[in-house]
Design an enzyme around this catalytic site. Sequence first.
Site, PDB file in Angstrom:
ATOM      1  CB  SER A 103      -0.888   0.024   1.245  1.00  0.00           C
ATOM      2  OG  SER A 103      -0.100   0.176   2.415  1.00  0.00           O
ATOM      3  CG  ASP A 104       1.394   5.871  -1.428  1.00  0.00           C
ATOM      4  OD1 ASP A 104       2.310   6.041  -0.585  1.00  0.00           O
ATOM      5  OD2 ASP A 104       1.232   6.639  -2.395  1.00  0.00           O
ATOM      6  CD1 TRP A 105       4.912   5.480   4.709  1.00  0.00           C
ATOM      7  CD2 TRP A 105       4.684   4.255   2.858  1.00  0.00           C
ATOM      8  NE1 TRP A 105       5.999   4.619   4.608  1.00  0.00           N
ATOM      9  CE2 TRP A 105       5.883   3.872   3.500  1.00  0.00           C
ATOM     10  CE3 TRP A 105       4.339   3.589   1.677  1.00  0.00           C
ATOM     11  CZ2 TRP A 105       6.736   2.870   2.996  1.00  0.00           C
ATOM     12  CZ3 TRP A 105       5.177   2.597   1.171  1.00  0.00           C
ATOM     13  CH2 TRP A 105       6.351   2.253   1.833  1.00  0.00           C
ATOM     14  CB  ALA A 117      -2.949   4.021   0.189  1.00  0.00           C
TER      15      ALA A 117
END
Length: 881
Positions: free
Chosen positions: A297-299, A301
């Site tokens: 995941s993006d941070w 997200a």
Amino acid sequence: MRTSGLVAAALCAASTSSAAAIYERQGNGSIPQPPASDLAYSPPDYPSPWMDPEANGWQQAYAQAQAFVSQLTLLEKVNLTTGVGWMSERCVGNTGSIPRLGLRGLCLQDGPLGLRLSDYNSAFPVGITAGATWSRHLWNDRGRLMGTEAKGKGIDVLLGPASGPIGRAPTGGRNWEGFSVDPYMAGIAMAETIKGIQDAGVIATAKHYIANEQEHFRQAGEAQGYGFDVDESLSSNLDDKTLHELYAWPFQDSVRAGVGAVMCSYNQINNSYGCQNSKLMNGILKDEFGFQGFIMSDWQAQHAGAATAAAGLDMSMPGDTVFNSGRSYWGANLTLGVVNGTVAPWRLDDMAMRIMAAFFKVGRVVGETEDINFSSWTRDSIGFIQPHASENPAQVNFQVDVRGNHAHHIRESAAKGTVILKNEGALPLNKPKFIAVIGEDAGSNPAGPNGCNDRGCAAGTYAMGWGSGTSQFPYLVTPDAALQRQALEDNSRYESVLQNNQWAAVQGVVSQPNVTAIVFANAASGEGYISVDGNAGDRKNLTLWNSGDELIKNVSSICSNTIVVIHSVGPVLLTDWYENPNITAIVWAGVPGQESGNSITDILYGKRSPGRSPFTWGRTRESYGADVLYEPNNGNGAPQSDFTEGVFIDYREFDRATAENPENTPLFEFGFGLSWSTFEYSNLNVEKRQVRPYNPTTGQTIAAPSFGNASTDLDDYLFPSNIRPIRNFIYPYLNVSSAEDASDDDSYGEEAADFLPPGALDGSAQPKNPAGGAPGGNRQLWDILYTITATITNTGSATTDEVPQLYLSHGGEGEPVRVLRGFERIERIAPGESKTFRAELTRRDLSNWDTVSQNWVITDAPKTIWVGSSSRNLPLTATLE
Ligand SMILES: *[C@@H]1O[C@H](CO)[C@@H](O)[C@H](O)[C@H]1NC(C)=O
Ligand SMILES: *[C@@H]1O[C@H](CO)[C@@H](O)[C@H](O)[C@H]1NC(C)=O
Ligand SMILES: *[C@@H]1O[C@H](CO)[C@@H](O)[C@H](O)[C@H]1NC(C)=O
Ligand SMILES: *[C@@H]1O[C@H](CO)[C@@H](O)[C@H](O)[C@H]1NC(C)=O
Ligand SMILES: *[C@@H]1O[C@H](CO)[C@@H](O)[C@H](O)[C@H]1NC(C)=O
Ligand SMILES: *[C@@H]1O[C@H](CO)[C@@H](O)[C@H](O)[C@H]1NC(C)=O
Ligand SMILES: *[C@@H]1O[C@H](CO)[C@@H](O)[C@H](O)[C@H]1NC(C)=O
Ligand SMILES: *[C@@H]1O[C@H](CO)[C@@H](O)[C@H](O)[C@H]1NC(C)=O
Ligand SMILES: *[C@@H]1O[C@H](CO)[C@@H](O)[C@H](O)[C@H]1NC(C)=O
Ligand SMILES: *[C@@H]1O[C@H](CO)[C@@H](O)[C@H](O)[C@H]1NC(C)=O
């Protein structure tokens, strides 16, 4: 950063019908309701595909991963999948470790242009400047050198390269992190960069997947911080054909190149969050593209637990729900989810397999990974191993210099990525009598090159965008310093005025006889968590900053030899002044990195061959068509960004619109750039290859394999008594043996919380995707159908590089006038010399995505090709049979 409280939305499929809507569970746990029927939705796609032991390029890594993962306990597997929390260890992302087998936690670090939050590292040219070189070997070198620097600091996973955003809107804040607005070109640049990084022994990350085309509203919490009343993040709504032919195309190339990791994005796609969208992660990336690595995941997200696992997410970053909450959608929740049957055990095994296979694929060895020798969170030598909790003081920074001789590459790459847009004989400079360098953009930032946090300002010469995709400069050679050094060598007179508000002084200098005035100006952008001068990531306009246009107009009104140099993240409007005959040259120096001044000097003095523009320079902002959505348009629900333009962005849009109205003709087209010589294009030759007809992939996958059994006794997963918990650290353990209490979730076990889509737990053999079957998709997509050659002859008087480009018309209704399908930077062609340009057209290159058969199809429409030096200068043409 997200500033709101927990967003506990879970991804749910409404029914067993294939038309089922996907929608969010409300934070209060109420039974989900379908969205208003006019909102775009994303269809469910389950089960999540597991790794293929026979996948091309991954067989050995699979075997190594199998041997390793088979030894792991459930807790150890969970540790691999979940970050330990924001700032809980030294890297921007850190997974749990497996001490029993000697695997330290994996270190994940930004970003796409080298190392962030580090020291004694290089600051490479940003993506868009690297892109403007059009050079495969420079892309590969750049990747390899960035990978080498990461390896030297103990980093396992580098968080780059990027092709999302691709540049749908010219104002998009992070466009500069990628290479080009063209998917074919971006795909090749991604693949070369990935191979370079991974050849250096570090896992590369293709990001941000997908349709992450603007900063505004990408995270609801961030938008709230800017005063917007929105509860959910932006939804990018796009159709299947546009997805395949534009946005996903470079990711498909990345998968084919063997990328180890993909990062899912903050935004929603068709109203389903990027990191829980089963259609995109399970359906497109893992099934159709055959991706064998892991999705992180993006941070922040990630917005759900079991649902994200079912949808194909493999790693939670940075592991906590929101930074430093001490809570996680995974960690203990994932342990519980596997034990209570909401997450299939084979799904957890597959996550662990994918992470470890990527690790082995790039040549890393368990127990032999070197120590991490830097900390993101302090430049002091001594710091905390767990900085957020202030635990375990130790030497964390060893000041290891990883730069090697990379400065040579950086200088060359930024020069070769500089584009000459106009040159009325002013360039190359040759021992000019008097040089006057004008503008703040030529000088240094008074606060120093790293004076603004994450480069969040535009003070002094602009050499890097802002945000997480940055690095610390080891030094920054300003244009002023480098041009002055050259001037002294040549015995030129040299004066510089390095502020934009000193008109009286500037006037006095540039009105003198014999002056060559070089005016520097810039336009900046970056990531949404930083706003500079009212630009919240995305640019609010396409003009130059800090009165740059006025400065150029002023100087050129009194100086008949005015050279303009622009440092910008993308196009700016040159319309008002580009025709002024006193402006004798216009040079786009991109965003060049640490060697900025040396690179621009090399170009202005003709010591290097320039690049070609990787985007279009339009006359007006409106002429680009698509733009950023700046105001919410769906009440306080998710703002809806409808990609109604389809594939018509940048040159595709200009070509379409010019056919209707010549006023839309751009100033400088995609692929354009002047060179030091002239070239003649001749001898177009089209050779058709004999290939077998396309066969959709058939057959079945293996059933989901299991690696090891896990106890169902919750007592086996309790926090070990011999470990002292670190504050807000994310562990795989349960605090108490009551599942409900351990989950720390009021709705634990409730129907709404467990609302798992049909098929999510099904580990039986699955039909293979007809368009899939191998990393990158159906192998036959890469059959070469045509080889095209042309002769490029240098008809001028200088030895220099030429960048022949091949464009294709797919023909038929609603297709772009032409799309890029071949290019090569041919280096050092001598006067009178001829070289052969060669391009190979694959089946994929000639195909369109057919939404009915869900496969690539070569339509019956006539196919035309052109070869030339830009998207609008195409002297050679032929029809393909
Ligand atoms: C839960 O929240 C949703 C959306 O805000 C609302 O429509 C619903 O009435 C709420 N349910 C309860 C039980 O509060
Ligand atoms: C989004 O919706 C469009 C229009 O219905 C559809 O063509 C496309 O496949 C959907 N994409 C995803 C990822 O759900
Ligand atoms: C999980 O990772 C943490 C942090 O590195 C470590 O302290 C713990 O021992 C690991 N647990 C297991 C079961 O390996
Ligand atoms: C980093 O530096 C430390 C101390 O010099 C060293 O022990 C370690 O092996 C280095 N790590 C790498 C990846 O070179
Ligand atoms: C489990 O996830 C829920 C959100 O789904 C969260 O509220 C809770 O704190 C998590 N539990 C732990 C132990 O982190
Ligand atoms: C310098 O300017 C003077 C006056 O315009 C002109 O006569 C002379 O030729 C110029 N010299 C050069 C080297 O341009
Ligand atoms: C465009 O934005 C830049 C940066 O905020 C600003 O300096 C400039 O004045 C703006 N241009 C116009 C025409 O408002
Ligand atoms: C441009 O010239 C005008 C006077 O003609 C002056 O007032 C203004 O400050 C100048 N602007 C810049 C940016 O040099
Ligand atoms: C060009 O510069 C000269 C001074 O050298 C000035 O007289 C003239 O007006 C300028 N032309 C334009 C179009 O700005
Ligand atoms: C299983 O565990 C997950 C994670 O804590 C939780 O969300 C879910 O409600 C639990 N389901 C059941 C049936 O207990």
